[in-house]
Design a protein around this motif. Structure first.
Motif, PDB file in Angstrom:
ATOM      1  N   THR A 150       0.835  -1.206   0.000  1.00 54.21           N
ATOM      2  CA  THR A 150       0.000   0.000   0.000  1.00 54.21           C
ATOM      3  C   THR A 150       0.869   1.255   0.000  1.00 54.21           C
ATOM      4  OG1 THR A 150      -1.679  -1.216   1.275  1.00 54.21           O
ATOM      5  CG2 THR A 150      -1.886   1.178   1.162  1.00 54.21           C
ATOM      6  N   ALA A 151       1.942   1.242   0.805  1.00 57.78           N
ATOM      7  CA  ALA A 151       2.851   2.395   0.846  1.00 57.78           C
ATOM      8  C   ALA A 151       3.533   2.595  -0.500  1.00 57.78           C
ATOM      9  CB  ALA A 151       3.879   2.209   1.956  1.00 57.78           C
ATOM     10  N   GLU A 152       3.926   1.528  -1.153  1.00 54.26           N
ATOM     11  CA  GLU A 152       4.579   1.657  -2.460  1.00 54.26           C
ATOM     12  C   GLU A 152       3.607   2.151  -3.521  1.00 54.26           C
ATOM     13  OE1 GLU A 152       6.318  -2.156  -3.135  1.00 54.26           O
ATOM     14  OE2 GLU A 152       8.161  -1.666  -2.030  1.00 54.26           O
ATOM     15  N   ASP A 153       2.338   1.762  -3.413  1.00 63.60           N
ATOM     16  CA  ASP A 153       1.332   2.314  -4.335  1.00 63.60           C
ATOM     17  C   ASP A 153       1.212   3.823  -4.155  1.00 63.60           C
ATOM     18  OD1 ASP A 153       0.845  -0.199  -5.330  1.00 63.60           O
ATOM     19  OD2 ASP A 153      -0.927  -0.566  -4.095  1.00 63.60           O
ATOM     20  N   LEU A 154       1.199   4.278  -2.882  1.00 63.16           N
ATOM     21  CA  LEU A 154       1.129   5.714  -2.612  1.00 63.16           C
ATOM     22  C   LEU A 154       2.401   6.407  -3.088  1.00 63.16           C
ATOM     23  CD1 LEU A 154      -0.248   8.174  -1.376  1.00 63.16           C
ATOM     24  CD2 LEU A 154       0.643   7.472   0.866  1.00 63.16           C
ATOM     25  N   GLU A 155       3.543   5.755  -2.909  1.00 62.55           N
ATOM     26  CA  GLU A 155       4.819   6.305  -3.386  1.00 62.55           C
ATOM     27  C   GLU A 155       4.788   6.511  -4.900  1.00 62.55           C
ATOM     28  OE1 GLU A 155       9.521   4.889  -3.692  1.00 62.55           O
ATOM     29  OE2 GLU A 155       8.022   3.641  -2.702  1.00 62.55           O
ATOM     30  N   ASP A 156       4.315   5.514  -5.643  1.00 62.92           N
ATOM     31  CA  ASP A 156       4.236   5.641  -7.102  1.00 62.92           C
ATOM     32  C   ASP A 156       3.271   6.752  -7.505  1.00 62.92           C
ATOM     33  OD1 ASP A 156       5.991   3.536  -7.301  1.00 62.92           O
ATOM     34  OD2 ASP A 156       4.428   2.024  -7.566  1.00 62.92           O
ATOM     35  N   LEU A 157       2.169   6.881  -6.770  1.00 60.79           N
ATOM     36  CA  LEU A 157       1.191   7.922  -7.076  1.00 60.79           C
ATOM     37  C   LEU A 157       1.789   9.314  -6.881  1.00 60.79           C
ATOM     38  CD1 LEU A 157      -1.870   8.594  -7.673  1.00 60.79           C
ATOM     39  CD2 LEU A 157      -2.146   8.691  -5.184  1.00 60.79           C
ATOM     40  N   ILE A 158       2.516   9.518  -5.783  1.00 63.65           N
ATOM     41  CA  ILE A 158       3.079  10.830  -5.485  1.00 63.65           C
ATOM     42  C   ILE A 158       4.176  11.185  -6.485  1.00 63.65           C
ATOM     43  CG2 ILE A 158       4.416  12.128  -3.771  1.00 63.65           C
ATOM     44  CD1 ILE A 158       2.889  10.670  -1.598  1.00 63.65           C
ATOM     45  N   GLU A 159       4.984  10.211  -6.890  1.00 67.12           N
ATOM     46  CA  GLU A 159       6.083  10.494  -7.825  1.00 67.12           C
ATOM     47  C   GLU A 159       5.577  10.935  -9.194  1.00 67.12           C
ATOM     48  OE1 GLU A 159       8.586   7.060  -7.822  1.00 67.12           O
ATOM     49  OE2 GLU A 159       9.881   7.894  -6.242  1.00 67.12           O
ATOM     50  N   LYS A 160       4.325  10.649  -9.508  1.00 66.32           N
ATOM     51  CA  LYS A 160       3.751  11.088 -10.778  1.00 66.32           C
ATOM     52  C   LYS A 160       3.265  12.537 -10.726  1.00 66.32           C
ATOM     53  CE  LYS A 160       2.178   6.407 -11.961  1.00 66.32           C
ATOM     54  NZ  LYS A 160       1.013   5.527 -12.188  1.00 66.32           N
ATOM     55  N   VAL A 161       3.207  13.117  -9.536  1.00 69.77           N
ATOM     56  CA  VAL A 161       2.728  14.494  -9.399  1.00 69.77           C
ATOM     57  C   VAL A 161       3.776  15.457  -9.958  1.00 69.77           C
ATOM     58  CG1 VAL A 161       2.108  16.294  -7.738  1.00 69.77           C
ATOM     59  CG2 VAL A 161       1.316  13.944  -7.391  1.00 69.77           C
ATOM     60  N   PRO A 162       3.407  16.383 -10.838  1.00 66.51           N
ATOM     61  CA  PRO A 162       4.374  17.363 -11.357  1.00 66.51           C
ATOM     62  C   PRO A 162       5.001  18.168 -10.223  1.00 66.51           C
ATOM     63  CG  PRO A 162       2.349  17.408 -12.643  1.00 66.51           C
ATOM     64  CD  PRO A 162       2.072  16.537 -11.455  1.00 66.51           C
ATOM     65  N   GLY A 163       6.321  18.326 -10.281  1.00 66.67           N
ATOM     66  CA  GLY A 163       7.025  19.072  -9.251  1.00 66.67           C
ATOM     67  C   GLY A 163       7.660  18.215  -8.176  1.00 66.67           C
ATOM     68  N   ILE A 164       7.354  16.912  -8.147  1.00 62.82           N
ATOM     69  CA  ILE A 164       7.916  16.010  -7.150  1.00 62.82           C
ATOM     70  C   ILE A 164       9.178  15.364  -7.702  1.00 62.82           C
ATOM     71  CG2 ILE A 164       7.568  13.827  -5.934  1.00 62.82           C
ATOM     72  CD1 ILE A 164       6.234  16.143  -4.594  1.00 62.82           C
ATOM     73  N   ARG A 165      10.276  15.447  -6.936  1.00 63.11           N
ATOM     74  CA  ARG A 165      11.528  14.822  -7.330  1.00 63.11           C
ATOM     75  C   ARG A 165      11.519  13.337  -6.982  1.00 63.11           C
ATOM     76  NH1 ARG A 165      14.824  17.783  -4.643  1.00 63.11           N
ATOM     77  NH2 ARG A 165      15.854  18.985  -6.296  1.00 63.11           N
ATOM     78  N   LYS A 166      11.092  13.013  -5.764  1.00 59.41           N
ATOM     79  CA  LYS A 166      11.186  11.640  -5.298  1.00 59.41           C
ATOM     80  C   LYS A 166      10.238  11.423  -4.127  1.00 59.41           C
ATOM     81  CE  LYS A 166      14.578   8.225  -3.676  1.00 59.41           C
ATOM     82  NZ  LYS A 166      15.975   8.017  -3.197  1.00 59.41           N
TER      83      LYS A 166
END
Length: 629
Positions: free
Chosen positions: A157-173
């Motif tokens: 679940t945490a990795e799914d959220l991690e992948d979702l956030i990394e797709k947000v424009p402006g996010i490095r990691k």
């Protein structure tokens, strides 16, 4: 040749266009300038962190630290190397002389560490090389909270959220933290293993060979080419249990015949809690020159939809959000701005509502020009630039006050307003330039402070200098133009007609009458209090000078009481509690101490939330606080 202030008054149409454009550029800049808590820059250095569980400080020094230091000492331009060897942890911090390309130096450090890696112990658990970069702090830390969900479910679940956030424009990691890694466990039954006539090595070899994907080349079939692959990775427990180990007497021996296959987790070394509840953390790091508010809104929009798909028993808590600190500082700037305007109204009330209004226009206009200069020179709106604007608020009205007061004096003497604006500005232009030059020279040295500290605070003096220069430009151009149009007195142009214009003139006339009465009362106070004190001081110059020097010397004695620091304490509503257990303490013993801290925090209603990290420091959310393993 026409002077600058004469051009602004005579060519008032052009001045009006420039005035409007400056306001528009300031508004657009405020909407688009990058916002963050700290300036974005990279220092020439790196931090190497090595985790080697089970090793005492002596072994860490001998097996890890000495070898890394020997490798790094071969690099050029080293300013210093600081090392620390702890129980199971070693840190090596290398700093280069400022002025060297930070990215190139970081690459050299990575190269040397990779070269010495084969000489380090093979069973090192973690080796990380970090840059010295304030912008690498996380702008957000969330928690996935669950009492009974297994670690594998929380990890996925945490990795799914991690992948979702990394797709947000402006996010490095984005990263996940505070959980033991899931592992597939094969529990061998030695009795069944003996009856099946296979060895432990055969079981291991069978599983290992079936879990490897090896490219097998390609084959051409007609007009198509197909890639081949030998075997593949496991996708379920059943596939592992069905793995063939050997064939005996015409019967296949599978893993399920000699062992039990199940999901488990590795030994717990780093765990987390959110407000006392078991949790896994997810952090987000923003790219340079981004607006933290815009990035935050995009993350929240994405997470709001994803949160509806969370498995039962898992809840998402937002926790730390850097934009709250930035918003707090911007709110303080707005409050200081309002206070400054109020003080200007009070101090300029004797000049009248018209003159006070002209001076007050210089405040937002100078700030808008200074903000635009910051944006076009590559700076962001952060805690240091905001502090610069707060300091500049008390300085930027000086020039405008002097110019407006002198123009008002010429008008009271009967000079036409346009001529009064030109003559009065010319009369004191040299004094205004000298006053502004004094302020610029006072802050100029901060702009050239060397090395990393200078680069970090450079936005502070730049903000002040830009704003003061802007106030000088406004005082010599916009203010004379506005004063020639708004101040009362002198030969007037044909007044505008209409009920609203007449009402406006009556209101301004009444305000001027009130201002004249206030000015008369103010002058009586000056003549009654300040006048006699000034006459005494002028009559005894030596005693006055001695008294001033005595006050100055006495004030120096307050320095030890006040203390000294380059920066004030961070005015943010958060704090860091670090618990160090004795070397060799178990995770359970450390957890017992942390639960005591949590119980104390829970007693305070003003504590909104807290993250508990067991076995490691909290993920980095402030530029000069590094997590320790």
């Amino acid at each position: 040749m026409m002077s600058l202030w004469e051009f602004a008054v005579r060519r008032w149409q052009f001045t009006l266009v420039v005035f409007t454009l400056l306001i528009a550029v300031g508004v657009a800049t405020f909407a688009n300038i990058p916002r963050a808590e700290d300036p974005s820059l990279t220092f020439p250095g790196a931090l190497i962190i090595v985790a080697y569980p089970g090793a005492d400080p002596v072994d860490m020094e001998r097996l890890v630290v000495d070898k890394i230091e020997d490798a790094l000492n071969e690099l050029d331009g080293i300013k210093k190397i600081d090392s620390e060897a702890l129980d199971g942890l070693a840190t090596v911090q290398i700093e280069f002389y400022y002025g060297i390309d930070p990215e190139r130096r970081y690459d050299e450090v990575v190269r040397e560490i990779n070269a010495v890696r084969p000489e380090l112990p093979a069973n090192i658990a973690h080796l990380e090389i970090r840059k010295f970069k304030p912008s690498l702090t996380n702008i957000m830390q969330m928690a996935l909270v669950s009492k009974d969900a297994d670690w594998r479910t929380l990890k996925n679940t945490a990795e799914d959220l991690e992948d979702l956030i990394e797709k947000v424009p402006g996010i490095r990691k984005a990263d996940t933290w505070a959980y033991p890694k899931p592992e597939l466990r094969v529990a061998i039954d030695l009795e069944r293993l003996s009856r099946a006539g296979v060895s432990l090595g055969q079981v291991e070899q069978a599983i290992r060979s079936e879990n490897v994907s090896i490219p097998g080349g390609s084959v051409d079939v007609g007009l198509r080419r197909y890639n081949l692959r030998t075997s593949g990775s496991y996708e379920s427990l059943e596939e592992v249990a069905d793995t063939v180990i050997n064939s005996r007497g015409g019967r296949l021996v599978r893993v399920r015949d000699v062992a039990t296959v199940s999901w488990d987790a590795e030994q717990e070394q780093y765990l987390g809690r959110f407000k006392g509840q078991r949790a896994v953390f997810v952090t987000a790091n923003m790219k340079d020159n981004e607006n933290v508010f815009q990035v935050r809104d995009k993350i929240y929009a994405s997470v709001a939809q994803w949160e509806k798909t969370l498995p039962a028993g898992i809840t998402l808590e937002l926790g730390f959000d850097q934009s709250r600190n930035v918003h707090h500082r911007l709110s303080r700037l707005g409050m200081d701005f309002a206070i400054a305007l109020g003080l200007v109204v009070l101090t300029l009330l004797p000049l009248g509502l018209r003159a006070g209004g002209v001076v007050m226009i210089s405040i937002p206009l100078s700030l808008a020009i200074g903000l635009s200069a910051l944006y076009f020179t590559g700076f962001s709106l952060n805690q240091l630039s905001i502090a610069g604007f707060v300091l500049a608020l008390g300085l930027l009205v000086d020039d405008s006050i002097v110019v407006v007061e002198n123009i008002a004096r010429h008008i009271r003497e009967g000079t036409p307003r346009a001529e009064a604006a030109i003559a009065a500005t010319k009369q004191i232009s040299l004094a205004v330039l000298g006053c502004t030059a004094t302020l610029l020279l006072a802050f100029m040295p901060l702009l050239f402070l060397p090395e990393g500290a200078g680069a970090f605070i450079r936005v502070l003096p730049a903000t002040i200098l830009y704003t003061i220069i802007a106030s000088l430009f406004v005082a010599l151009t916009i203010i004379p133009f506005l004063a020639s149009r708004m101040l009362r007195g002198g030969p007037r142009e044909t007044p505008a007609s209409g009920p609203f214009a007449a009402a406006g003139r009556r209101m301004l006339d009444r305000s001027d009458e009130v201002a004249e009465r206030v000015l008369a009362a103010f002058m009586r106070v000056i003549h009654g209090v300040y006048g006699p004190a000034l006459r005494v001081a002028l009559a005894h110059p030596r005693k006055t000078l001695a008294g001033a020097l005595a006050v100055f010397v006495a004030s120096l004695g307050l320095i030890p009481l006040m203390g000294f620091s380059l920066f004030p304490l961070a005015d943010i509503p958060q704090f860091y509690v670090r618990v160090d257990a004795p070397d060799g303490s178990s995770l359970a013993e450390t957890d017992r101490a942390l639960k005591f801290v949590e119980d104390e925090l829970a007693k305070h209603q003003e504590v909104k939330y807290w993250f508990t990290n067991i076995g490691s420091g909290n993920p980095r959310i402030y530029f000069n606080v590094f997590p320790r393993g």
